[in-house]
Motif scaffolding. Sequence first.
Motif, mmCIF file in Angstrom:
data_model
loop_
_atom_site.group_PDB
_atom_site.id
_atom_site.type_symbol
_atom_site.label_atom_id
_atom_site.label_comp_id
_atom_site.label_asym_id
_atom_site.label_seq_id
_atom_site.Cartn_x
_atom_site.Cartn_y
_atom_site.Cartn_z
ATOM 1 N N VAL A 165 23.461 -14.975 10.468
ATOM 2 C CA VAL A 165 23.523 -16.329 9.918
ATOM 3 C C VAL A 165 22.492 -17.244 10.579
ATOM 4 O O VAL A 165 21.916 -18.120 9.927
ATOM 5 C CB VAL A 165 24.943 -16.928 10.055
ATOM 6 N N ALA A 166 22.233 -17.031 11.874
ATOM 7 C CA ALA A 166 21.257 -17.874 12.574
ATOM 8 C C ALA A 166 19.850 -17.663 12.024
ATOM 9 O O ALA A 166 19.130 -18.631 11.724
ATOM 10 C CB ALA A 166 21.284 -17.582 14.077
ATOM 11 N N LEU A 195 23.487 -28.591 6.488
ATOM 12 C CA LEU A 195 24.570 -28.985 7.393
ATOM 13 C C LEU A 195 25.629 -27.882 7.454
ATOM 14 O O LEU A 195 26.122 -27.530 8.528
ATOM 15 C CB LEU A 195 25.196 -30.294 6.919
ATOM 16 N N PHE A 196 25.960 -27.338 6.291
ATOM 17 C CA PHE A 196 26.930 -26.246 6.238
ATOM 18 C C PHE A 196 26.391 -25.002 6.932
ATOM 19 O O PHE A 196 27.105 -24.324 7.688
ATOM 20 C CB PHE A 196 27.280 -25.943 4.778
ATOM 21 N N ALA A 197 25.113 -24.680 6.701
ATOM 22 C CA ALA A 197 24.505 -23.496 7.322
ATOM 23 C C ALA A 197 24.443 -23.644 8.840
ATOM 24 O O ALA A 197 24.693 -22.685 9.579
ATOM 25 C CB ALA A 197 23.105 -23.271 6.745
ATOM 26 N N MET A 198 24.113 -24.848 9.324
ATOM 27 C CA MET A 198 24.085 -25.084 10.767
ATOM 28 C C MET A 198 25.482 -24.936 11.364
ATOM 29 O O MET A 198 25.641 -24.403 12.474
ATOM 30 C CB MET A 198 23.520 -26.470 11.066
ATOM 31 N N TYR A 199 26.489 -25.417 10.629
ATOM 32 C CA TYR A 199 27.861 -25.270 11.123
ATOM 33 C C TYR A 199 28.240 -23.792 11.227
ATOM 34 O O TYR A 199 28.842 -23.370 12.227
ATOM 35 C CB TYR A 199 28.837 -25.995 10.199
ATOM 36 N N LEU A 200 27.879 -22.987 10.215
ATOM 37 C CA LEU A 200 28.194 -21.559 10.266
ATOM 38 C C LEU A 200 27.516 -20.884 11.459
ATOM 39 O O LEU A 200 28.122 -20.052 12.144
ATOM 40 C CB LEU A 200 27.754 -20.875 8.973
ATOM 41 N N THR A 201 26.260 -21.259 11.722
ATOM 42 C CA THR A 201 25.553 -20.699 12.875
ATOM 43 C C THR A 201 26.275 -21.057 14.168
ATOM 44 O O THR A 201 26.505 -20.206 15.031
ATOM 45 C CB THR A 201 24.107 -21.222 12.919
ATOM 46 N N HIS A 202 26.629 -22.327 14.305
ATOM 47 C CA HIS A 202 27.354 -22.776 15.503
ATOM 48 C C HIS A 202 28.692 -22.050 15.623
ATOM 49 O O HIS A 202 29.051 -21.566 16.718
ATOM 50 C CB HIS A 202 27.584 -24.286 15.413
ATOM 51 N N TYR A 203 29.406 -21.939 14.528
ATOM 52 C CA TYR A 203 30.739 -21.316 14.549
ATOM 53 C C TYR A 203 30.673 -19.858 15.006
ATOM 54 O O TYR A 203 31.422 -19.425 15.890
ATOM 55 C CB TYR A 203 31.358 -21.417 13.156
ATOM 56 N N HIS A 204 29.758 -19.095 14.422
ATOM 57 C CA HIS A 204 29.686 -17.670 14.758
ATOM 58 C C HIS A 204 29.149 -17.445 16.168
ATOM 59 O O HIS A 204 29.562 -16.494 16.850
ATOM 60 C CB HIS A 204 28.825 -16.940 13.729
ATOM 61 N N GLN A 205 28.245 -18.306 16.627
ATOM 62 C CA GLN A 205 27.742 -18.164 17.993
ATOM 63 C C GLN A 205 28.836 -18.469 19.008
ATOM 64 O O GLN A 205 28.970 -17.765 20.020
ATOM 65 C CB GLN A 205 26.526 -19.068 18.203
ATOM 66 N N GLN A 206 29.619 -19.516 18.750
ATOM 67 C CA GLN A 206 30.718 -19.835 19.647
ATOM 68 C C GLN A 206 31.803 -18.762 19.607
ATOM 69 O O GLN A 206 32.411 -18.434 20.618
ATOM 70 C CB GLN A 206 31.316 -21.205 19.282
ATOM 71 N N LYS A 207 32.020 -18.216 18.431
ATOM 72 C CA LYS A 207 33.011 -17.152 18.283
ATOM 73 C C LYS A 207 32.602 -15.919 19.081
ATOM 74 O O LYS A 207 33.441 -15.256 19.693
ATOM 75 C CB LYS A 207 33.148 -16.799 16.798
ATOM 76 N N THR A 225 36.802 -26.808 15.457
ATOM 77 C CA THR A 225 35.464 -26.206 15.423
ATOM 78 C C THR A 225 34.459 -27.140 14.771
ATOM 79 O O THR A 225 33.293 -27.188 15.166
ATOM 80 C CB THR A 225 35.498 -24.863 14.670
ATOM 81 N N VAL A 226 34.897 -27.900 13.772
ATOM 82 C CA VAL A 226 34.012 -28.873 13.122
ATOM 83 C C VAL A 226 33.639 -29.986 14.097
ATOM 84 O O VAL A 226 32.476 -30.397 14.192
ATOM 85 C CB VAL A 226 34.671 -29.455 11.857
ATOM 86 N N LYS A 227 34.638 -30.481 14.841
ATOM 87 C CA LYS A 227 34.374 -31.532 15.819
ATOM 88 C C LYS A 227 33.419 -31.048 16.908
ATOM 89 O O LYS A 227 32.535 -31.794 17.357
ATOM 90 C CB LYS A 227 35.685 -32.016 16.443
ATOM 91 N N ALA A 228 33.590 -29.800 17.343
ATOM 92 C CA ALA A 228 32.700 -29.243 18.365
ATOM 93 C C ALA A 228 31.266 -29.167 17.844
ATOM 94 O O ALA A 228 30.310 -29.463 18.572
ATOM 95 C CB ALA A 228 33.189 -27.860 18.781
ATOM 96 N N PHE A 229 31.114 -28.779 16.589
ATOM 97 C CA PHE A 229 29.778 -28.725 15.978
ATOM 98 C C PHE A 229 29.164 -30.123 15.892
ATOM 99 O O PHE A 229 28.002 -30.324 16.259
ATOM 100 C CB PHE A 229 29.882 -28.107 14.584
ATOM 101 N N LEU A 230 29.941 -31.094 15.419
ATOM 102 C CA LEU A 230 29.426 -32.457 15.279
ATOM 103 C C LEU A 230 29.057 -33.055 16.636
ATOM 104 O O LEU A 230 28.083 -33.804 16.749
ATOM 105 C CB LEU A 230 30.462 -33.336 14.585
ATOM 106 N N SER A 231 29.817 -32.713 17.666
ATOM 107 C CA SER A 231 29.521 -33.220 19.001
ATOM 108 C C SER A 231 28.239 -32.618 19.554
ATOM 109 O O SER A 231 27.414 -33.322 20.149
ATOM 110 C CB SER A 231 30.692 -32.910 19.933
ATOM 111 N N ARG A 232 28.053 -31.332 19.326
ATOM 112 C CA ARG A 232 26.886 -30.648 19.879
ATOM 113 C C ARG A 232 25.602 -30.986 19.121
ATOM 114 O O ARG A 232 24.535 -31.128 19.720
ATOM 115 C CB ARG A 232 27.121 -29.134 19.853
ATOM 116 N N GLU A 233 25.703 -31.104 17.798
ATOM 117 C CA GLU A 233 24.516 -31.310 16.963
ATOM 118 C C GLU A 233 24.504 -32.695 16.324
ATOM 119 O O GLU A 233 24.000 -32.879 15.227
ATOM 120 C CB GLU A 233 24.473 -30.232 15.867
ATOM 121 N N ARG A 234 25.037 -33.688 17.009
ATOM 122 C CA ARG A 234 25.219 -34.999 16.403
ATOM 123 C C ARG A 234 23.897 -35.635 15.956
ATOM 124 O O ARG A 234 23.843 -36.306 14.922
ATOM 125 C CB ARG A 234 25.967 -35.940 17.337
#
Length: 264
Positions: free
Chosen positions: A36-37, A88-100, A113-122
């Motif tokens: 995904v990245a 925005l959706f694609a970046m969230y998927l990248t963040h989600y799978h990397q954190q997972k 997980t959405v809040k963590a993405f928004l905080s990191r990539e605000r």
Amino acid sequence: MLCMLACGGLFFPGLYCGLRRLLRASCPHWDQADVVAVSERLVSSIHASLATVCGLVVVSSIRDVMTDRHWLVNSFVVFGAPYMAFDLFAMYLTHYHQQKRLSIPDQKHSLRTVKAFLSRERLLVLHHLALLLVFMPIVLFFRRGLGDFFVACFWMTEFSTPFVSLGKVLIQLGLENSHLHWINGVMVLASFFTCRILLFPYMYWMYGRQFLVPLHRVPFHLPLHCNLGNLSILSPQVYWFGLLVKKARRLYLRKGKPHGPKTE
């Protein structure tokens, strides 16, 4: 306009899904986070390349920086709008799978997980939302057909994006110490500084040349909201360039350190 919007809405998600399938088949040793990245970065590079080419075409064909029109401007703005929302959706998927992969293998999508993405990539999220909710309506509805030249100049800021994406892919492939990564790093700094920072004095200079105004006097001949708008776009570019310079300096110093055993 609706046709271009639909084309963009089909092209970018379709390209992303196609690349994910291709990478999954050609790189079976990659996990979902890698796939995904790289898919996200390839789609980002393709969008950036299209924007850069469109910008060059428009800028090279315009003589009057205020009143000359080009059909590509409104068309590409509408075509590229779905990309901003989809990315925005694609970046969230990248963040989600990397954190997972790094922390919680059985983690599920949630508000956390959405809040963590928004905080990191605000900053990047704010950048995308500003382009989608502010820049696009201004270009399409509020500028009264003026300034196609300047809209095209903003597109050319995307010239550095493929180099940034390539750098991330090289790191992901374990090639951060290769000559290719070093050369790409130089291209990142050069393209970013040229197309995202020097572009602003270039636009002011082009305006001043047409209306016979010295460069240092141009800001005083423009409405306040134009200067504030440019400043709001330039500020994060300067911030990101500073981060790139710091990262390049760290890599250079790390590469220059001796790796052998210490001697007394």
